[in-house]
Design a protein around this motif. Structure first.
Motif, mmCIF file in Angstrom:
data_model
loop_
_atom_site.group_PDB
_atom_site.id
_atom_site.type_symbol
_atom_site.label_atom_id
_atom_site.label_comp_id
_atom_site.label_asym_id
_atom_site.label_seq_id
_atom_site.Cartn_x
_atom_site.Cartn_y
_atom_site.Cartn_z
ATOM 1 N N GLY A 37 0.838 -1.199 0.000
ATOM 2 C CA GLY A 37 0.000 0.000 0.000
ATOM 3 C C GLY A 37 0.868 1.243 0.000
ATOM 4 N N ILE A 38 0.553 2.212 0.869
ATOM 5 C CA ILE A 38 1.269 3.483 0.923
ATOM 6 C C ILE A 38 2.275 3.454 2.061
ATOM 7 C CG2 ILE A 38 1.051 5.984 1.197
ATOM 8 C CD1 ILE A 38 -1.805 5.763 0.139
ATOM 9 N N SER A 39 3.545 3.741 1.747
ATOM 10 C CA SER A 39 4.605 3.773 2.750
ATOM 11 C C SER A 39 5.445 5.026 2.548
ATOM 12 C CB SER A 39 5.514 2.542 2.640
ATOM 13 O OG SER A 39 4.777 1.345 2.747
ATOM 14 N N PHE A 40 5.911 5.606 3.644
ATOM 15 C CA PHE A 40 6.839 6.725 3.585
ATOM 16 C C PHE A 40 8.187 6.237 4.080
ATOM 17 C CE2 PHE A 40 8.270 10.886 5.702
ATOM 18 C CZ PHE A 40 8.905 11.313 4.546
ATOM 19 N N LYS A 41 9.185 6.172 3.183
ATOM 20 C CA LYS A 41 10.475 5.569 3.508
ATOM 21 C C LYS A 41 11.607 6.303 2.787
ATOM 22 C CE LYS A 41 8.555 2.092 5.767
ATOM 23 N NZ LYS A 41 8.662 1.990 7.245
ATOM 24 N N MET A 42 12.810 5.981 3.222
ATOM 25 C CA MET A 42 13.998 6.318 2.443
ATOM 26 C C MET A 42 14.112 5.256 1.349
ATOM 27 S SD MET A 42 15.070 9.049 3.918
ATOM 28 C CE MET A 42 16.608 9.227 2.996
ATOM 29 N N LEU A 43 14.214 5.707 0.104
ATOM 30 C CA LEU A 43 14.104 4.789 -1.022
ATOM 31 C C LEU A 43 15.381 4.827 -1.865
ATOM 32 C CD1 LEU A 43 11.985 2.943 -2.516
ATOM 33 C CD2 LEU A 43 11.478 4.928 -3.932
ATOM 34 N N SER A 44 15.873 3.645 -2.231
ATOM 35 C CA SER A 44 17.008 3.556 -3.144
ATOM 36 C C SER A 44 16.751 2.440 -4.143
ATOM 37 C CB SER A 44 18.317 3.306 -2.383
ATOM 38 O OG SER A 44 18.222 2.152 -1.559
ATOM 39 N N PHE A 45 17.264 2.635 -5.353
ATOM 40 C CA PHE A 45 17.028 1.682 -6.446
ATOM 41 C C PHE A 45 18.245 0.794 -6.606
ATOM 42 C CE2 PHE A 45 17.042 0.799 -11.150
ATOM 43 C CZ PHE A 45 16.007 -0.108 -11.114
ATOM 44 N N GLN A 46 18.034 -0.512 -6.639
ATOM 45 C CA GLN A 46 19.106 -1.485 -6.823
ATOM 46 C C GLN A 46 18.967 -2.083 -8.225
ATOM 47 O OE1 GLN A 46 18.202 -3.925 -3.300
ATOM 48 N NE2 GLN A 46 19.886 -2.916 -2.234
ATOM 49 N N ALA A 47 19.688 -1.472 -9.162
ATOM 50 C CA ALA A 47 19.497 -1.793 -10.574
ATOM 51 C C ALA A 47 19.811 -3.251 -10.888
ATOM 52 C CB ALA A 47 20.378 -0.876 -11.423
ATOM 53 N N GLU A 48 20.857 -3.805 -10.256
ATOM 54 C CA GLU A 48 21.253 -5.172 -10.576
ATOM 55 C C GLU A 48 20.147 -6.173 -10.249
ATOM 56 O OE1 GLU A 48 22.817 -3.252 -8.393
ATOM 57 O OE2 GLU A 48 24.517 -2.487 -9.568
ATOM 58 N N GLU A 49 19.441 -5.916 -9.144
ATOM 59 C CA GLU A 49 18.402 -6.842 -8.696
ATOM 60 C C GLU A 49 17.006 -6.416 -9.134
ATOM 61 O OE1 GLU A 49 18.681 -7.588 -4.488
ATOM 62 O OE2 GLU A 49 20.818 -7.185 -4.476
ATOM 63 N N ARG A 50 16.902 -5.225 -9.748
ATOM 64 C CA ARG A 50 15.603 -4.645 -10.109
ATOM 65 C C ARG A 50 14.680 -4.581 -8.892
ATOM 66 N NH1 ARG A 50 14.193 -3.455 -14.891
ATOM 67 N NH2 ARG A 50 11.992 -3.787 -14.449
ATOM 68 N N ASN A 51 15.270 -4.187 -7.776
ATOM 69 C CA ASN A 51 14.534 -4.038 -6.526
ATOM 70 C C ASN A 51 14.674 -2.610 -6.015
ATOM 71 O OD1 ASN A 51 13.641 -6.682 -6.223
ATOM 72 N ND2 ASN A 51 15.523 -7.329 -5.216
ATOM 73 N N PHE A 52 13.773 -2.238 -5.117
ATOM 74 C CA PHE A 52 13.911 -1.012 -4.349
ATOM 75 C C PHE A 52 14.145 -1.390 -2.889
ATOM 76 C CE2 PHE A 52 11.740 0.651 -8.040
ATOM 77 C CZ PHE A 52 12.301 1.907 -8.204
ATOM 78 N N LEU A 53 15.055 -0.693 -2.254
ATOM 79 C CA LEU A 53 15.301 -0.880 -0.829
ATOM 80 C C LEU A 53 14.578 0.233 -0.080
ATOM 81 C CD1 LEU A 53 16.847 -2.479 1.384
ATOM 82 C CD2 LEU A 53 18.656 -0.742 1.186
ATOM 83 N N LEU A 54 13.708 -0.148 0.864
ATOM 84 C CA LEU A 54 12.948 0.803 1.665
ATOM 85 C C LEU A 54 13.500 0.785 3.086
ATOM 86 C CD1 LEU A 54 11.038 0.027 -0.779
ATOM 87 C CD2 LEU A 54 9.136 0.699 0.700
ATOM 88 N N ARG A 55 13.952 1.956 3.553
ATOM 89 C CA ARG A 55 14.577 2.047 4.869
ATOM 90 C C ARG A 55 13.870 3.088 5.718
ATOM 91 N NH1 ARG A 55 18.401 5.166 7.445
ATOM 92 N NH2 ARG A 55 18.720 6.461 5.591
ATOM 93 N N SER A 56 13.621 2.745 6.978
ATOM 94 C CA SER A 56 13.027 3.684 7.929
ATOM 95 C C SER A 56 14.126 4.511 8.587
ATOM 96 C CB SER A 56 12.243 2.932 9.004
ATOM 97 O OG SER A 56 11.214 2.152 8.433
ATOM 98 N N LEU A 57 13.784 5.737 8.980
ATOM 99 C CA LEU A 57 14.723 6.545 9.756
ATOM 100 C C LEU A 57 14.839 6.013 11.182
ATOM 101 C CD1 LEU A 57 13.895 10.209 8.638
ATOM 102 C CD2 LEU A 57 15.825 8.786 7.944
#
Length: 269
Positions: A192-212
């Motif tokens: 659903g809806i999340s507020f996170k620090m977001l980074s794109f991991q191109a090799e894995e085609r994933n996004f990493l979502l990190r909380s403060l």
């Protein structure tokens, strides 16, 4: 062409008014008579000639398919500029999604508010203009006009010092390949809806979502589950953020606790 032209008349009138042109002015620019242009705009020309379609497509820098099949009055000014810049899904074959939005009486993009109670419905309705029209809307002065904004209410303490229930304003990202970790509101099929620090991991085609908040572990979401990304711009809250304690302050607090414990223990002897 018949049913293929169901948005043609409205789009032609919308684009003319958007450029603040009279029918006489546009007809002259297109090299057609005002009577023919008026017939197109009022739906009297059920099967517009191919040469007229191509003429208008070249003039407004949009594909014929867009002029026929997309209701331009229902999409944002930002997306229209995107289409004019050559990012037309029908012209380029790109997978850029036409962002649904609402506009004010002056044809300016609204900022839609997605409160906590609307989060469940948003996942199924974010692409539906009728659903978006049920959300509260507002406008803020001095915001850059080249971005589309939406406001989301946060939930929980994962992004402290931004408090639970704060309101985050994000700008819509059509390009998801983030160069660095960025605070974002992320809409995913599973979360659903999340507020996170977001980074794109191109090799894995994933996004990493990190909380403060370090209590919460980071996690990955496959790119195909992402539905929308809104880059953090501003936030509003009625809670004043707490100042983080320094190591010296922590030491003082521990010493005070030990002192009080000593007094209590001494009183029980």
């Amino acid at each position: 062409m018949g049913s293929q032209s169901f948005f043609w008349a409205g789009n032609l009138k919308f684009l003319r008014k958007r450029r603040k042109l009279s029918q006489d002015m546009l007809a002259e620019n297109l090299g057609m008579t005002r009577a023919k242009l008026n017939a197109h705009e009022n739906g009297h020309s059920k099967s517009p000639a191919i040469e007229d379609l191509l003429l208008c497509a070249d003039y407004f820098r949009m594909s014929v398919d867009t002029l026929l099949r997309v209701d331009l009055s229902k999409i944002s000014e930002l997306k229209i500029r995107d289409l004019e810049a050559g990012n037309d899904v029908f012209l380029s074959g790109s997978k850029v999604r036409i962002l649904a939005t609402t506009v004010s009486s002056s044809n300016e993009d609204n900022i839609e508010l997605v409160p906590i109670k609307a989060k469940a419905g948003y996942l199924g309705g974010f692409g539906d203009p009728e659903y978006l029209s049920t959300l509260p809307v507002f406008n803020l002065p001095n915001l850059p006009k080249d971005k589309k904004y939406r406001m989301f209410q946060t939930e929980g303490d994962s992004m402290l010092p931004i408090a639970d229930g704060a309101y985050v304003i994000g700008s819509y990202l059509s390009e998801w390949r983030l160069a660095k970790e960025t605070p974002c509101v992320v809409v995913t099929a599973s979360e659903g809806i999340s507020f996170k620090m977001l980074s794109f991991q191109a090799e894995e085609r994933n996004f990493l979502l990190r909380s403060l908040n370090p209590v919460y572990a980071p996690y990955k979401v496959p790119a195909e589950e992402i539905r929308e990304i809104w880059k953090f711009e501003y936030y509003m809250s009625d809670e004043f953020p707490q100042e983080p304690l320094t190591l010296q302050q922590v030491g003082i607090e521990i010493s005070e606790i030990n002192r009080k414990l000593g007094l209590l223990q001494g009183g029980n002897l």
